[in-house]
Design an enzyme around this catalytic site. Structure first.
Site, PDB file in Angstrom:
ATOM      1  N   HIS A 478      32.912  70.172   4.573  1.00 50.12           N
ATOM      2  CA  HIS A 478      33.803  71.288   4.241  1.00 50.12           C
ATOM      3  C   HIS A 478      35.275  70.849   4.253  1.00 50.12           C
ATOM      4  O   HIS A 478      35.996  71.038   3.272  1.00 50.12           O
ATOM      5  CB  HIS A 478      33.598  72.440   5.231  1.00 50.12           C
ATOM      6  CG  HIS A 478      34.536  73.589   5.021  1.00 50.12           C
ATOM      7  ND1 HIS A 478      34.200  74.699   4.288  1.00 50.12           N
ATOM      8  CD2 HIS A 478      35.821  73.786   5.413  1.00 50.12           C
ATOM      9  CE1 HIS A 478      35.226  75.514   4.239  1.00 50.12           C
ATOM     10  NE2 HIS A 478      36.229  74.992   4.919  1.00 50.12           N
ATOM     11  N   GLU A 479      35.700  70.286   5.361  1.00 52.10           N
ATOM     12  CA  GLU A 479      37.119  69.916   5.466  1.00 52.10           C
ATOM     13  C   GLU A 479      37.477  68.835   4.443  1.00 52.10           C
ATOM     14  O   GLU A 479      38.587  68.817   3.908  1.00 52.10           O
ATOM     15  CB  GLU A 479      37.469  69.454   6.886  1.00 52.10           C
ATOM     16  CG  GLU A 479      37.323  70.541   7.954  1.00 52.10           C
ATOM     17  CD  GLU A 479      38.099  71.812   7.662  1.00 52.10           C
ATOM     18  OE1 GLU A 479      39.150  71.729   6.990  1.00 52.10           O
ATOM     19  OE2 GLU A 479      37.653  72.896   8.078  1.00 52.10           O
ATOM     20  N   HIS A 482      38.549  70.323   1.263  1.00 52.47           N
ATOM     21  CA  HIS A 482      39.989  70.644   1.207  1.00 52.47           C
ATOM     22  C   HIS A 482      40.783  69.379   0.889  1.00 52.47           C
ATOM     23  O   HIS A 482      41.738  69.402   0.110  1.00 52.47           O
ATOM     24  CB  HIS A 482      40.468  71.198   2.551  1.00 52.47           C
ATOM     25  CG  HIS A 482      39.999  72.590   2.857  1.00 52.47           C
ATOM     26  ND1 HIS A 482      40.214  73.649   2.022  1.00 52.47           N
ATOM     27  CD2 HIS A 482      39.334  73.099   3.932  1.00 52.47           C
ATOM     28  CE1 HIS A 482      39.705  74.756   2.569  1.00 52.47           C
ATOM     29  NE2 HIS A 482      39.166  74.448   3.721  1.00 52.47           N
ATOM     30  N   HIS A 485      40.752  68.653  -2.720  1.00 58.98           N
ATOM     31  CA  HIS A 485      41.631  69.571  -3.453  1.00 58.98           C
ATOM     32  C   HIS A 485      43.062  69.015  -3.481  1.00 58.98           C
ATOM     33  O   HIS A 485      43.773  69.135  -4.480  1.00 58.98           O
ATOM     34  CB  HIS A 485      41.588  70.936  -2.763  1.00 58.98           C
ATOM     35  CG  HIS A 485      41.929  72.102  -3.634  1.00 58.98           C
ATOM     36  ND1 HIS A 485      41.894  73.393  -3.175  1.00 58.98           N
ATOM     37  CD2 HIS A 485      42.323  72.193  -4.919  1.00 58.98           C
ATOM     38  CE1 HIS A 485      42.248  74.213  -4.149  1.00 58.98           C
ATOM     39  NE2 HIS A 485      42.517  73.514  -5.214  1.00 58.98           N
TER      40      HIS A 485
HETATM   41 ZN   LIG Z   1      38.189  75.680   5.106  1.00 62.29          ZN
END
Ligand SMILES: [Zn+2]
Length: 693
Positions: A478-479, A482, A485
């Site tokens: 998940h991290e 980011h 992104h």
């Molecule tokens: Zn998050």
């Protein structure tokens, strides 16, 4: 003469030499020079940074030439670089590795920075120029990105109150200063309390269920054992601890945090913050804080968010009730007559998992060694999708020995950015997991991303491998989503780069990246026994797959409970805000109103330590659900269209990861998957059944 020396000469030479923040970093891609930055550098750099940005803004406003995009909007984008460099490092280090001096600096500068931001946001002459450009926007021949930047600047100034009468503006400025102070205080109290709430036990018997390695790591010099808490209400060790009184102590310690009537109690502070936010929303012409916040989110209105929550909540409670019945049966066998409590859930869920699916977490963990998961899982997926490669950079300085610096190399073979991995828990780190950018990507400024990834994985005793839980593996994917992104951002203007998207959209790419955790070829690649190197047995993989919806009623309920509290508290007018001593009763009423009193599932965060709603997620915790709807639609699209391959990565990059905030997010979403998002894939994934189709 190098650029660095020139920079030093332009500033006061003695000061510049001594202060590593006053000039751009000499390291590649402006990677922060952690080895030469000292805490004494922050105050002078922040003060110089604010002064410099004031001069930069004054020059924009004083320009006798008529406003143009270049002399106003672009000039604004170029301003404040010294301030942002100093502030980024201070706030990142304060989150990841704080100390009393950094905490003092945050308290001292929070109000000064709030005043500084308002001085720019409420500058009538600056607004005049931007408003003129905004009126001419159809004739300026702007690119899509430029037009979006202009519109966003204009909108943001209106939302900060630039057109309000002077007395209202004075009140807004005072509110913003108070809020910034209270925010800094809150963070410090929450960190102090989570450290102070660790549970001490005297005997090994009370730790039954933990492994020898875990018990060794908990041992204190005085012979007792210290069970540290994580920031969530639930605590990972609950799944293993067979001694019921220890579990109860752990949960009681967790749930009572920041509401014990001592110096770390946050209830008064929270009540105050809620009142100030409600008052500010009213000054700005909104019914309440949620209305103000939702205006710029993709959800668009509180009514829309409330409607989705009202649809999902009963389905989540119903699923949790079913799960509770199975756990109650497990509990009965060991404790006849006992009723399932919050401290029983995780433990008996593991029993139930073993019964229903034939495996438990403990069997899985030897296959989830941190380096394997990282390099053969998380990185490997990014290589398959985006052609990225990763190289350790032990030569780059770090701010703590546990931090690792990596270089990210793009498909073209050149450096794409740097990644700092800071994965272990320590008392100086705030709770949870988060990603950040030390340097943002921008073609205007010629910068490439330097990003950070933070988790709170318990550090094993020296010489022991780090074996992750399934949830921790999920969080790492998940991290890193980011991070992608930020790393794949390909925009001109820094304020539109990477994760500069609405709150309820920013979790979308990170949640999509979670899909690779269970993608068969990725899972088979990283899940190898840490001692033998043997791949995870096929039979175990099949069981994991079969159990994907296991315990989702609980997971969805604890999340929704916190979300409903957040939405409720931010839909009140100032005079309706509960006082400090009413706060917990209000929380209970909200949960009861939505049926959550029927299940022993505490909210994922209780109000006194709900850091999300004191930080950027006020009236925004729903964003995880909202983003997951987009995510579930996207995963469905990817599964139907070839899955893990470079073409998928290119598409994700083109319509999502490279674009930052340069386009309307929902336009990009529709281009990516070809239709509007619908709730179905989300409900299906979580095994939830609602009254509506
Ligand atoms: Zn998050």
């Amino acid at each position: 003469m190098t650029r660095r020396l020139l920079g030093a000469l332009l500033l006061a030479p003695a000061l510049a030499q001594a202060n590593a923040l006053l000039q751009p970093s000499p390291l590649p891609l402006q990677y922060p020079p952690f080895n030469t930055i000292t805490d004494a550098d922050f105050a002078p750099a922040l003060n110089a940074g604010m002064a410099m940005q004031r001069r930069e803004i004054a020059a924009i406003v004083a320009n006798p030439a008529a406003p143009t995009f270049a002399n106003t909007i672009e000039a604004l984008e170029r301003s404040g670089r010294l301030l942002s460099r100093a502030l980024t490092v201070l706030s990142s280090l304060n989150g990841a590795h704080t100390n009393p001096e950094r905490q003092r600096l945050m308290r001292e500068f929070a109000p000064l920075l709030a005043q500084h931001r308002d001085a720019i946001a409420l500058d009538p002459a600056l607004f005049q120029r931007i408003d003129t450009l905004h009126q001419q926007r159809d004739r300026l021949q702007l690119s899509t990105e430029q037009r979006r930047l202009l519109e966003r600047r204009h909108r943001d100034l209106l939302r900060s109150g630039v057109q309000l009468p002077p007395d209202a503006q004075a009140r807004l400025r005072a509110i913003n200063v108070d809020l910034s102070r209270l925010g800094a205080d809150f963070n410090q109290k929450v960190l102090a309390e989570v450290n102070a709430s660790a549970v001490l036990v005297a005997t090994r018997n009370e730790l039954a269920g933990l492994s020898q390695t875990q018990i060794d790591a908990l041992r204190e010099p005085d012979g007792r054992y210290r069970l540290p808490l994580q920031n969530t209400s639930g605590q990972p060790m609950l799944a293993q601890l067979s001694h019921r009184p220890t579990r109860e102590r752990l949960v009681q310690a967790s749930l009572s945090r920041n509401a014990r009537g001592d110096g770390n109690d946050t209830r008064e502070l929270i009540s105050h913050v809620l009142r100030l936010r409600a008052e500010r929303a009213a000054l700005l012409g909104h019914a309440h804080h949620a209305d103000f916040t939702l205006q710029t989110e993709t959800a668009g209105s509180t009514a829309k968010v409330n409607a989705v929550l009202a649809q999902v909540a009963p389905a989540a409670v119903a699923a949790a009730r079913q799960e509770a019945a199975a756990l109650q049966a497990q509990l009965q066998q060991e404790h006849p007559g006992a009723t399932l409590q919050p401290w029983d859930w995780a433990y008996y869920a593991e029993r139930e998992r073993a019964r229903a699916y034939g495996y438990d977490q403990a069997q899985l963990q030897p296959y989830l060694e941190l380096n394997n998961v990282l390099e053969r899982g998380v990185f490997h997926a990014a290589t398959q999708l985006f052609g990225l490669r990763f190289k350790r950079r032990p030569d780059l300085p770090v701010y703590h020995p546990d931090v690792q610096a990596w270089e990210v190399i793009g498909p073209h073979g050149r450096s794409q950015g740097f990644l700092l991995l800071d994965l272990y828990a320590r008392p100086s780190k705030r709770g949870g997991a988060w990603a950040n950018a030390y340097v943002g990507q921008s073609h205007l400024l010629g910068t490439q991303p330097v990003v950070g990834n933070h988790m709170n994985i318990p550090k094993p005793a020296a010489g022991q491998p780090t074996l992750l839980t399934w949830d921790e593996v999920n969080t790492l994917f998940h991290e890193f989503g980011h991070n992608l992104h930020s790393l794949l951002s390909d925009v001109r203007y820094p304020s539109l780069a990477g994760t500069a998207v609405p709150r309820d959209y920013v979790e979308f790419p990170s949640q999509v990246n979670e899909m690779w955790q269970t993608w068969p070829s990725i899972l088979a690649h990283y899940a190898r026994h840490h001692q033998t190197g043997e791949p995870i047995p096929k039979a175990l993989l099949d069981k994991i797959k079969a159990a994907q919806r296991f315990n989702q009623g609980h997971a969805t309920s604890e999340y929704l409970a916190a979300t409903l509290i957040d939405m409720h508290l931010h839909q009140l007018r100032a005079e309706q805000i509960p006082s400090a001593h009413q706060l917990m009763a209000t929380e209970a009423e909200v949960l009861k109103a939505h049926g959550f009193d029927a299940v022993p599932v505490p909210p994922r965060y209780r109000t006194p330590y709900f850091s999300h709603i004191m930080g950027g997620y006020a009236a925004g915790y729903y964003a995880y659900l909202w983003s997951e709807v987009l995510d579930a639609n996207t995963v469905e699209w990817i599964e139907r269209n070839g899955g893990l391959k470079r073409a998928t990565g290119e598409r994700l990059k083109r319509y999502l990861l490279a674009r930052g905030g340069t386009e309307d997010p929902m336009v990009l979403f529709k281009q990516l998957v070809g239709h509007e998002p619908h709730l179905g894939p989300y409900l299906k994934r979580r095994g939830l059944v609602t009254g509506k189709p």
